[in-house]
Design an enzyme around this catalytic site. Structure first.
Site, PDB file in Angstrom:
ATOM      1  N   THR A  58       0.844  -1.194   0.000  1.00  0.00           N
ATOM      2  CA  THR A  58       0.000   0.000   0.000  1.00  0.00           C
ATOM      3  C   THR A  58       0.878   1.243   0.000  1.00  0.00           C
ATOM      4  O   THR A  58       2.023   1.217   0.447  1.00  0.00           O
ATOM      5  CB  THR A  58      -0.926   0.062   1.240  1.00  0.00           C
ATOM      6  OG1 THR A  58      -0.124   0.060   2.422  1.00  0.00           O
ATOM      7  CG2 THR A  58      -1.890  -1.111   1.260  1.00  0.00           C
ATOM      8  N   SER A  60       1.170   4.712   1.831  1.00  0.00           N
ATOM      9  CA  SER A  60       0.702   5.209   3.126  1.00  0.00           C
ATOM     10  C   SER A  60      -0.269   6.367   2.955  1.00  0.00           C
ATOM     11  O   SER A  60      -0.297   7.044   1.920  1.00  0.00           O
ATOM     12  CB  SER A  60       1.890   5.670   3.983  1.00  0.00           C
ATOM     13  OG  SER A  60       2.732   4.596   4.304  1.00  0.00           O
ATOM     14  N   GLY A 143      15.799  -3.470   1.256  1.00  0.00           N
ATOM     15  CA  GLY A 143      15.957  -2.236   2.009  1.00  0.00           C
ATOM     16  C   GLY A 143      16.400  -2.442   3.442  1.00  0.00           C
ATOM     17  O   GLY A 143      16.890  -1.503   4.077  1.00  0.00           O
ATOM     18  N   THR A 215      10.018  -6.839   5.492  1.00  0.00           N
ATOM     19  CA  THR A 215      10.294  -8.255   5.314  1.00  0.00           C
ATOM     20  C   THR A 215      11.005  -8.486   3.996  1.00  0.00           C
ATOM     21  O   THR A 215      11.415  -7.549   3.333  1.00  0.00           O
ATOM     22  CB  THR A 215       8.957  -9.047   5.382  1.00  0.00           C
ATOM     23  OG1 THR A 215       9.248 -10.447   5.313  1.00  0.00           O
ATOM     24  CG2 THR A 215       8.027  -8.685   4.244  1.00  0.00           C
ATOM     25  N   GLN A 220       6.755 -10.897   1.136  1.00  0.00           N
ATOM     26  CA  GLN A 220       5.922  -9.780   0.713  1.00  0.00           C
ATOM     27  C   GLN A 220       4.961 -10.198  -0.401  1.00  0.00           C
ATOM     28  O   GLN A 220       3.775  -9.903  -0.372  1.00  0.00           O
ATOM     29  CB  GLN A 220       6.785  -8.629   0.218  1.00  0.00           C
ATOM     30  CG  GLN A 220       5.991  -7.409  -0.230  1.00  0.00           C
ATOM     31  CD  GLN A 220       5.239  -6.757   0.905  1.00  0.00           C
ATOM     32  OE1 GLN A 220       5.847  -6.414   1.919  1.00  0.00           O
ATOM     33  NE2 GLN A 220       3.940  -6.616   0.777  1.00  0.00           N
TER      34      GLN A 220
END
Length: 223
Positions: A58, A60, A143, A215, A220
């Site tokens: 999503t 934010s 990341g 994660t 994901q």
């Protein structure tokens, strides 16, 4: 919160964020007006709520992006370097680029390659001058390990909840520098980590939140 800030246009959305004092600085106001959320969020872009962008990801809610930019604004000045972990749609990275300008750099890292491609396409279509200047780039990768190629960073934003303090990301933060990150599993809190000129790190608890977990790509895609 959402019903107070939702708008029918990007300018109206930002004006509502200003009216409710979520945006308080001209620097953030100008960046969020310059970067039209609809270029990155195809569904209900001006609703002040998270929106699904595919691949179990999503974007934010706008008010959370505004809180992040406000918190990091002193480290998003022209010429500075910023890292956006879990860049997703690319919207917040673009806002960071608007703030650091063509003399700075904003890097977005996202492990879903298809989202990285979409972010690049949005940039090339709507902000080609940033692509040409090299002030913004998107990379596919994990990341959780940061992105050492352009480190150290004046500021780091993390767009997913780290189960514990992300020490590797703190290592990639400048002295001084600031990181904005949700931390926790069932009980998540926004934490602001400030590194001073001597490398000492102070932690501030900002607010309770609900974010997707930070994660790996496989989890994901399959969550």
């Amino acid at each position: 919160m959402a019903w107070r800030c939702t708008g029918s246009t990007n300018d109206e959305l930002v004006s509502n964020l200003v009216r409710t004092a979520i945006i308080t600085s001209h620097h953030v106001d100008a960046a969020m007006r310059q970067v039209d959320r609809a270029h990155f969020a195809p569904n209900n872009p001006y609703d002040d709520a998270p929106q699904y962008i595919g691949y179990n990801v999503t974007i934010s809610a706008p008010h959370m992006h505004a809180y992040a930019l406000e918190s990091l604004s002193n480290y998003l000045k022209p010429g500075m370097c910023a890292l956006d972990i879990g860049s997703g749609s690319g919207y917040l990275t673009a806002c960071m680029a608007a703030m650091v300008g063509t003399s700075g750099k904003a890097v977005g890292i996202e492990h879903i390659a298809e989202l990285v491609d979409k972010s690049r396409e949005a940039l090339e279509q709507h902000y080609p001058e940033w692509v040409r200047s090299g002030c913004i780039k998107f990379v596919a990768g994990d990341g959780r390990q940061g992105y050492s190629d352009d480190s150290p960073y004046d500021c780091i934003h993390v767009g997913a909840a780290s189960p514990k303090t992300p020490t590797e990301l703190l290592r990639q933060l400048k002295s001084p520098g600031r990181m904005f990150v949700p931390v926790g599993t069932t009980d998540q809190r926004i934490k602001v980590f400030d590194k001073d000129v001597h490398g000492n790190v102070a932690e501030t608890d900002m607010m309770g939140v609900v974010y997707v977990p930070l994660t790996d790509e496989t989890l994901q895609r399959n969550s």
